[in-house]
Design a protein around this motif. Structure first.
Motif, PDB file in Angstrom:
ATOM      1  N   UNK A   1      31.950 -18.000  69.984  1.00 14.86           N
ATOM      2  CA  UNK A   1      32.940 -16.844  69.907  1.00 14.86           C
ATOM      3  C   UNK A   1      34.654 -16.847  69.875  1.00 14.86           C
ATOM      4  N   UNK A   2      34.797 -17.024  68.762  1.00 15.58           N
ATOM      5  CA  UNK A   2      36.334 -16.319  68.579  1.00 15.58           C
ATOM      6  C   UNK A   2      36.844 -15.249  67.728  1.00 15.58           C
ATOM      7  N   UNK A   3      35.777 -14.115  67.645  1.00 20.49           N
ATOM      8  CA  UNK A   3      36.639 -13.074  67.492  1.00 20.49           C
ATOM      9  C   UNK A   3      38.176 -12.664  68.446  1.00 20.49           C
ATOM     10  N   UNK A   4      38.927 -11.576  67.375  1.00 19.47           N
ATOM     11  CA  UNK A   4      39.466 -11.234  67.696  1.00 19.47           C
ATOM     12  C   UNK A   4      38.989 -10.396  68.792  1.00 19.47           C
ATOM     13  N   UNK A   5      39.697 -10.327  69.965  1.00 18.70           N
ATOM     14  CA  UNK A   5      40.066  -9.153  70.950  1.00 18.70           C
ATOM     15  C   UNK A   5      38.453  -9.756  71.826  1.00 18.70           C
ATOM     16  N   UNK A   6      38.283 -10.909  71.723  1.00 16.58           N
ATOM     17  CA  UNK A   6      37.326 -11.496  72.568  1.00 16.58           C
ATOM     18  C   UNK A   6      36.071 -11.058  72.293  1.00 16.58           C
ATOM     19  N   UNK A   7      35.048 -12.148  72.675  1.00 17.73           N
ATOM     20  CA  UNK A   7      33.788 -11.916  72.737  1.00 17.73           C
ATOM     21  C   UNK A   7      33.138 -10.442  73.265  1.00 17.73           C
ATOM     22  N   UNK A   8      31.792 -10.359  72.196  1.00 15.49           N
ATOM     23  CA  UNK A   8      31.758  -8.372  72.745  1.00 15.49           C
ATOM     24  C   UNK A   8      30.589  -9.101  73.669  1.00 15.49           C
ATOM     25  N   UNK A   9      29.691  -8.462  73.303  1.00 21.97           N
ATOM     26  CA  UNK A   9      28.591  -8.559  74.618  1.00 21.97           C
ATOM     27  C   UNK A   9      27.518  -9.367  74.461  1.00 21.97           C
TER      28      UNK A   9
ATOM     29  N   UNK B   1      31.955  -8.649  68.788  1.00 21.20           N
ATOM     30  CA  UNK B   1      33.175  -8.068  68.767  1.00 21.20           C
ATOM     31  C   UNK B   1      33.251  -6.873  69.820  1.00 21.20           C
ATOM     32  N   UNK B   2      34.123  -6.515  69.776  1.00 21.28           N
ATOM     33  CA  UNK B   2      34.117  -4.617  70.449  1.00 21.28           C
ATOM     34  C   UNK B   2      35.267  -4.124  69.937  1.00 21.28           C
ATOM     35  N   UNK B   3      34.990  -3.010  69.936  1.00 15.51           N
ATOM     36  CA  UNK B   3      36.149  -2.038  68.988  1.00 15.51           C
ATOM     37  C   UNK B   3      35.199  -2.569  67.789  1.00 15.51           C
ATOM     38  N   UNK B   4      36.383  -2.551  67.190  1.00 13.69           N
ATOM     39  CA  UNK B   4      36.714  -2.866  65.650  1.00 13.69           C
ATOM     40  C   UNK B   4      37.088  -4.101  64.673  1.00 13.69           C
ATOM     41  N   UNK B   5      37.302  -4.842  66.203  1.00  9.86           N
ATOM     42  CA  UNK B   5      37.749  -5.996  65.765  1.00  9.86           C
ATOM     43  C   UNK B   5      37.345  -7.100  64.574  1.00  9.86           C
ATOM     44  N   UNK B   6      37.973  -7.716  64.538  1.00  6.16           N
ATOM     45  CA  UNK B   6      37.693  -8.925  62.883  1.00  6.16           C
ATOM     46  C   UNK B   6      36.435  -9.787  64.430  1.00  6.16           C
ATOM     47  N   UNK B   7      35.470 -10.468  63.711  1.00  2.00           N
ATOM     48  CA  UNK B   7      33.990 -11.192  63.886  1.00  2.00           C
ATOM     49  C   UNK B   7      34.336 -12.021  63.545  1.00  2.00           C
ATOM     50  N   UNK B   8      34.706 -13.520  64.294  1.00  2.00           N
ATOM     51  CA  UNK B   8      34.171 -14.844  64.038  1.00  2.00           C
ATOM     52  C   UNK B   8      33.417 -15.592  65.220  1.00  2.00           C
TER      53      UNK B   8
ATOM     54  N   UNK C   1      34.468  -8.727  58.637  1.00  2.00           N
ATOM     55  CA  UNK C   1      36.854  -8.542  59.610  1.00  2.00           C
ATOM     56  C   UNK C   1      36.009  -6.722  58.995  1.00  2.00           C
ATOM     57  N   UNK C   2      36.433  -6.149  60.286  1.00  2.00           N
ATOM     58  CA  UNK C   2      36.973  -4.453  60.945  1.00  2.00           C
ATOM     59  C   UNK C   2      35.089  -4.696  61.304  1.00  2.00           C
ATOM     60  N   UNK C   3      34.725  -5.737  61.885  1.00  2.00           N
ATOM     61  CA  UNK C   3      33.561  -5.774  62.524  1.00  2.00           C
ATOM     62  C   UNK C   3      33.330  -4.491  63.897  1.00  2.00           C
ATOM     63  N   UNK C   4      32.475  -5.310  64.544  1.00  2.00           N
ATOM     64  CA  UNK C   4      32.625  -4.557  65.974  1.00  2.00           C
ATOM     65  C   UNK C   4      31.598  -2.727  66.028  1.00  2.00           C
TER      66      UNK C   4
ATOM     67  N   UNK D   1      34.250  -0.594  59.998  1.00  2.00           N
ATOM     68  CA  UNK D   1      32.955   0.321  58.622  1.00  2.00           C
ATOM     69  C   UNK D   1      32.255  -0.929  58.835  1.00  2.00           C
ATOM     70  N   UNK D   2      32.238  -2.479  59.224  1.00  2.00           N
ATOM     71  CA  UNK D   2      31.395  -3.092  58.185  1.00  2.00           C
ATOM     72  C   UNK D   2      30.427  -4.120  60.149  1.00  2.00           C
ATOM     73  N   UNK D   3      29.683  -5.032  59.969  1.00  2.00           N
ATOM     74  CA  UNK D   3      28.547  -5.420  60.794  1.00  2.00           C
ATOM     75  C   UNK D   3      27.660  -5.114  61.352  1.00  2.00           C
ATOM     76  N   UNK D   4      26.196  -4.974  61.653  1.00  2.00           N
ATOM     77  CA  UNK D   4      24.774  -4.760  61.863  1.00  2.00           C
ATOM     78  C   UNK D   4      24.387  -5.743  62.492  1.00  2.00           C
TER      79      UNK D   4
END
Length: 240
Positions: free
Chosen positions: A63-71, A98-105, A195-198, A202-205
């Motif tokens: 999990x290389x998401x910006x802001x660190x991995x989420x849950x 991811x967390x917040x509205x960060x990019x998921x990767x 991008x703009x996930x978390x 506004x993206x990612x489900x």
């Protein structure tokens, strides 16, 4: 008139040759590293930056998401959202990567394989019914041996909903496939890339991944050698 060689009929000899040829082809195919992954027995996936998950085979996840991995990272799919495409289970990934509205990767990398031109990779994926948050999944290839460095997966083979269109991700299990035009040793990987996930984005489900099939063709050199061997057997059988 029926010909005899060494006390055996010609047709019997030819049957033996065909049988041996068939066995050799089966052996070559079995050695070609094909597999189908159903994700029916999943252990080792979950939250965190990286790890190894095992099911029908062993996968590496990152999990290389910006802001660190989420849950979550990759996890056992939730059958109450939608059932598996086949078998007992599937893998899921969602906005909590991811967390917040960060990019998921988030990455899921296969075992090391020796790829040949003509090999195929297919998979099934879908999102939840009526999803209003766009998702995206990419299938990428690395030919850098056993590397698990995400930058090596620069060859994107398939992208599901590349433009992040609302409603652009299939809401029923849909198969995607690709045929390799390059060869070498490496891995292929699935990249949940939004991008703009978390949770605040506004993206990612939520997406599911199931029935991944890698079908390898025999190496040309191996098939050529097999053909020469069969030809030599025929010549020997026809020797008077």
């Amino acid at each position: 008139m029926v010909s005899f060689f060494g006390g055996h009929r010609l047709e019997d000899q030819m049957k033996k040759i065909l049988m041996l040829s068939s066995l050799a082809i089966v052996a070559v195919s079995a050695n070609a590293q094909s597999f189908t992954e159903s994700f029916d027995v999943n252990t080792g996936y979950g939250a965190g930056a990286s790890g190894v998950g095992t099911s029908d085979m062993t996968w590496v996840w990152q999990n290389n998401s910006i802001g660190g991995p989420g849950l979550t990272t990759w996890f056992d799919g939730n059958a109450t959202v939608f059932p598996a495409q086949a078998g007992a289970s599937y893998l899921g990934a969602n906005f909590n990567s991811s967390t917040g509205a960060n990019n998921i990767d988030t990455w899921l990398m296969s075992e090391v394989r020796t790829f040949n031109v003509g090999d195929t990779i297919s998979f099934y994926t879908r999102t939840a019914d009526g999803s209003i948050w766009p998702d995206r999944l990419r299938l990428a290839l690395s030919l850098n041996g056993a590397s698990t460095n995400a930058v090596d997966f620069s060859n994107v083979l398939v992208s599901v909903n590349e433009g992040l269109t609302q409603g652009g991700y299939p809401e029923t299990w849909t198969q995607f496939s690709t045929t390799l035009t390059v060869g070498g040793t490496g891995r292929f990987a699935f990249n949940y890339n939004v991008p703009n996930g978390g949770p605040s984005g506004s993206n990612s489900n939520y997406i599911g991944l199931d029935t991944v099939a890698y079908t390898a063709v025999p190496e040309p050199a191996t098939m050529a050698a097999l053909g020469l061997g069969v030809a030599a057997m025929i010549r020997r059988r026809n020797r008077k």
